[in-house]
Design a protein around this motif. Sequence first.
Motif, PDB file in Angstrom:
ATOM      1  N   THR A   3       0.673  -1.344   0.111  1.00 10.72           N
ATOM      2  CA  THR A   3       0.128  -0.029   0.032  1.00 10.72           C
ATOM      3  C   THR A   3       0.822   1.381   0.045  1.00 10.72           C
ATOM      4  O   THR A   3       2.100   1.199   0.311  1.00 10.72           O
ATOM      5  CB  THR A   3      -0.936   0.079   1.218  1.00 10.72           C
ATOM      6  OG1 THR A   3      -0.059   0.139   2.428  1.00 10.72           O
ATOM      7  CG2 THR A   3      -1.769  -1.175   1.419  1.00 10.72           C
ATOM      8  N   TRP A   4       0.130   2.590  -0.104  1.00  9.40           N
ATOM      9  CA  TRP A   4       1.145   3.651  -0.333  1.00  9.40           C
ATOM     10  C   TRP A   4       1.590   3.918   1.179  1.00  9.40           C
ATOM     11  O   TRP A   4       2.936   4.306   1.151  1.00  9.40           O
ATOM     12  CB  TRP A   4       0.249   4.756  -0.447  1.00  9.40           C
ATOM     13  CG  TRP A   4       0.907   6.026  -0.870  1.00  9.40           C
ATOM     14  CD1 TRP A   4       1.443   6.240  -2.094  1.00  9.40           C
ATOM     15  CD2 TRP A   4       1.249   7.062  -0.043  1.00  9.40           C
ATOM     16  NE1 TRP A   4       2.028   7.586  -2.201  1.00  9.40           N
ATOM     17  CE2 TRP A   4       2.006   7.772  -0.751  1.00  9.40           C
ATOM     18  CE3 TRP A   4       0.938   7.142   1.360  1.00  9.40           C
ATOM     19  CZ2 TRP A   4       2.416   8.985  -0.196  1.00  9.40           C
ATOM     20  CZ3 TRP A   4       1.586   8.535   1.737  1.00  9.40           C
ATOM     21  CH2 TRP A   4       2.380   9.294   1.227  1.00  9.40           C
ATOM     22  N   SER A  32      -2.955  13.031  -5.534  1.00 12.76           N
ATOM     23  CA  SER A  32      -4.020  12.124  -5.743  1.00 12.76           C
ATOM     24  C   SER A  32      -3.440  10.762  -6.085  1.00 12.76           C
ATOM     25  O   SER A  32      -2.282  10.666  -7.043  1.00 12.76           O
ATOM     26  CB  SER A  32      -4.498  12.648  -6.983  1.00 12.76           C
ATOM     27  OG  SER A  32      -5.475  11.413  -7.435  1.00 12.76           O
ATOM     28  N   LEU A  33      -3.666   9.875  -5.451  1.00 12.49           N
ATOM     29  CA  LEU A  33      -3.233   8.253  -5.517  1.00 12.49           C
ATOM     30  C   LEU A  33      -3.982   7.940  -6.675  1.00 12.49           C
ATOM     31  O   LEU A  33      -3.827   6.581  -7.007  1.00 12.49           O
ATOM     32  CB  LEU A  33      -3.470   7.474  -4.391  1.00 12.49           C
ATOM     33  CG  LEU A  33      -2.793   8.190  -2.843  1.00 12.49           C
ATOM     34  CD1 LEU A  33      -2.861   7.065  -1.769  1.00 12.49           C
ATOM     35  CD2 LEU A  33      -1.207   8.297  -3.569  1.00 12.49           C
ATOM     36  N   GLN A  34      -4.987   8.466  -7.298  1.00 15.87           N
ATOM     37  CA  GLN A  34      -5.497   8.040  -8.687  1.00 15.87           C
ATOM     38  C   GLN A  34      -5.320   8.900  -9.773  1.00 15.87           C
ATOM     39  O   GLN A  34      -5.973   8.875 -10.688  1.00 15.87           O
ATOM     40  CB  GLN A  34      -7.197   7.996  -8.529  1.00 15.87           C
ATOM     41  CG  GLN A  34      -7.665   6.930  -7.506  1.00 15.87           C
ATOM     42  CD  GLN A  34      -7.466   7.347  -6.033  1.00 15.87           C
ATOM     43  OE1 GLN A  34      -7.695   8.741  -5.734  1.00 15.87           O
ATOM     44  NE2 GLN A  34      -7.439   6.893  -5.120  1.00 15.87           N
ATOM     45  N   GLY A  36      -3.841  10.778 -12.930  1.00 16.53           N
ATOM     46  CA  GLY A  36      -3.535  10.289 -14.451  1.00 16.53           C
ATOM     47  C   GLY A  36      -2.122  10.737 -14.959  1.00 16.53           C
ATOM     48  O   GLY A  36      -1.595  10.263 -15.730  1.00 16.53           O
ATOM     49  N   GLN A  76      -4.766  17.002  -8.295  1.00 14.70           N
ATOM     50  CA  GLN A  76      -5.165  16.655  -9.551  1.00 14.70           C
ATOM     51  C   GLN A  76      -4.207  15.645 -10.235  1.00 14.70           C
ATOM     52  O   GLN A  76      -3.993  14.924 -11.173  1.00 14.70           O
ATOM     53  CB  GLN A  76      -5.742  17.483 -10.525  1.00 14.70           C
ATOM     54  CG  GLN A  76      -7.095  18.090 -10.328  1.00 14.70           C
ATOM     55  CD  GLN A  76      -7.227  19.306 -11.424  1.00 14.70           C
ATOM     56  OE1 GLN A  76      -6.627  20.060 -11.257  1.00 14.70           O
ATOM     57  NE2 GLN A  76      -8.323  19.012 -12.315  1.00 14.70           N
ATOM     58  N   TYR A  78       0.227  13.793  -9.167  1.00 14.57           N
ATOM     59  CA  TYR A  78       1.059  13.180  -8.283  1.00 14.57           C
ATOM     60  C   TYR A  78       2.539  13.750  -8.366  1.00 14.57           C
ATOM     61  O   TYR A  78       2.857  13.554  -9.809  1.00 14.57           O
ATOM     62  CB  TYR A  78       1.026  11.676  -8.300  1.00 14.57           C
ATOM     63  CG  TYR A  78       1.646  11.049  -7.138  1.00 14.57           C
ATOM     64  CD1 TYR A  78       1.142  10.886  -5.901  1.00 14.57           C
ATOM     65  CD2 TYR A  78       2.904  10.608  -7.173  1.00 14.57           C
ATOM     66  CE1 TYR A  78       1.830  10.076  -4.660  1.00 14.57           C
ATOM     67  CE2 TYR A  78       3.573   9.994  -6.343  1.00 14.57           C
ATOM     68  CZ  TYR A  78       2.945   9.820  -5.011  1.00 14.57           C
ATOM     69  OH  TYR A  78       3.907   9.107  -4.152  1.00 14.57           O
ATOM     70  N   ILE A 112       0.175   4.313  -8.368  1.00 14.51           N
ATOM     71  CA  ILE A 112      -0.541   5.293  -8.814  1.00 14.51           C
ATOM     72  C   ILE A 112      -1.267   4.932 -10.065  1.00 14.51           C
ATOM     73  O   ILE A 112      -2.441   5.606 -10.483  1.00 14.51           O
ATOM     74  CB  ILE A 112       0.212   6.535  -9.032  1.00 14.51           C
ATOM     75  CG1 ILE A 112       0.998   7.008  -7.756  1.00 14.51           C
ATOM     76  CG2 ILE A 112      -0.502   7.825  -9.549  1.00 14.51           C
ATOM     77  CD1 ILE A 112      -0.090   7.315  -6.638  1.00 14.51           C
ATOM     78  N   ARG A 113      -0.487   4.236 -11.108  1.00 13.12           N
ATOM     79  CA  ARG A 113      -0.878   3.778 -12.288  1.00 13.12           C
ATOM     80  C   ARG A 113      -1.376   5.086 -13.096  1.00 13.12           C
ATOM     81  O   ARG A 113      -2.494   5.204 -13.989  1.00 13.12           O
ATOM     82  CB  ARG A 113      -2.083   2.709 -12.380  1.00 13.12           C
ATOM     83  CG  ARG A 113      -1.765   1.630 -11.704  1.00 13.12           C
ATOM     84  CD  ARG A 113      -2.879   0.418 -11.931  1.00 13.12           C
ATOM     85  NE  ARG A 113      -2.619  -0.704 -10.980  1.00 13.12           N
ATOM     86  CZ  ARG A 113      -1.882  -1.582 -11.336  1.00 13.12           C
ATOM     87  NH1 ARG A 113      -1.017  -1.433 -12.349  1.00 13.12           N
ATOM     88  NH2 ARG A 113      -1.748  -2.920 -10.605  1.00 13.12           N
ATOM     89  N   PRO A 114      -0.363   6.080 -13.496  1.00  9.95           N
ATOM     90  CA  PRO A 114      -0.605   6.983 -14.230  1.00  9.95           C
ATOM     91  C   PRO A 114      -0.379   6.668 -15.708  1.00  9.95           C
ATOM     92  O   PRO A 114      -0.057   5.723 -16.130  1.00  9.95           O
ATOM     93  CB  PRO A 114       0.685   8.106 -13.980  1.00  9.95           C
ATOM     94  CG  PRO A 114       1.795   7.177 -13.713  1.00  9.95           C
ATOM     95  CD  PRO A 114       1.042   6.063 -12.642  1.00  9.95           C
ATOM     96  N   ILE A 185      -8.173  11.546 -19.263  1.00 17.27           N
ATOM     97  CA  ILE A 185      -7.965  11.421 -17.868  1.00 17.27           C
ATOM     98  C   ILE A 185      -8.153  12.603 -16.897  1.00 17.27           C
ATOM     99  O   ILE A 185      -7.796  12.488 -15.643  1.00 17.27           O
ATOM    100  CB  ILE A 185      -6.478  10.931 -17.759  1.00 17.27           C
ATOM    101  CG1 ILE A 185      -5.473  11.760 -18.020  1.00 17.27           C
ATOM    102  CG2 ILE A 185      -6.143   9.531 -18.181  1.00 17.27           C
ATOM    103  CD1 ILE A 185      -3.984  11.518 -17.947  1.00 17.27           C
TER     104      ILE A 185
END
Length: 186
Positions: A3-4, A32-34, A36, A76, A78, A112-114, A185
């Motif tokens: 995990t982060w 943001s951990l989400q 893009g 918005q 990371y 993160i999966r940017p 994104i």
Amino acid sequence: MYTWEELKQFVDSCSRCPLCRTRTHSVMGRGSLQAGIMFIAEAPGRQEDQQGIPFVGPAGHMFDQLLSSVSLTRDQIYITNIIKCNPPFNRDPSEEEKAACIDYLKYETLLIRPKIMVCLGRVAAQRIIRPDFRITREHGTWTERKGYWLTAVLHPSALLRDPSRVAEAEEDFRRIRQKAAELSIL
């Protein structure tokens, strides 16, 4: 997969290179951990080391201005660094230091999966995009690799030293915003 929070604990207790002996704080990424879009710089500076937060000094203010110029905020995106500890005297990180920390960046990327990764400056671009990347000539160009869109921009601290290049950086940020729109994104 970590995990982060687990990754941050590993970074906070890291002793893989001698920088652990001179740091005040390790500096994990923020945002943001989400997100893009992931921005990657080379290393924390002195103020980042003091606060444990990436891009809080003058270069951070310039970075915020560039984000604002394309209606983006840190919430918005990371932002992180290749290495997580401040190299003394603001020197470039050594190859050994980058090698010791690169796994942390890989885990951040997996978490993160940017879709877009933006290198801030020469050091990050030469580690992430390719070793012979020429930031002054190639900034703003795009490369697609393994499902990620990669680009590099001038480092905000370089813009503080040479304000005549801010317009180029703003144009690069517009291209980042356009790519994000193309990829849906934002």
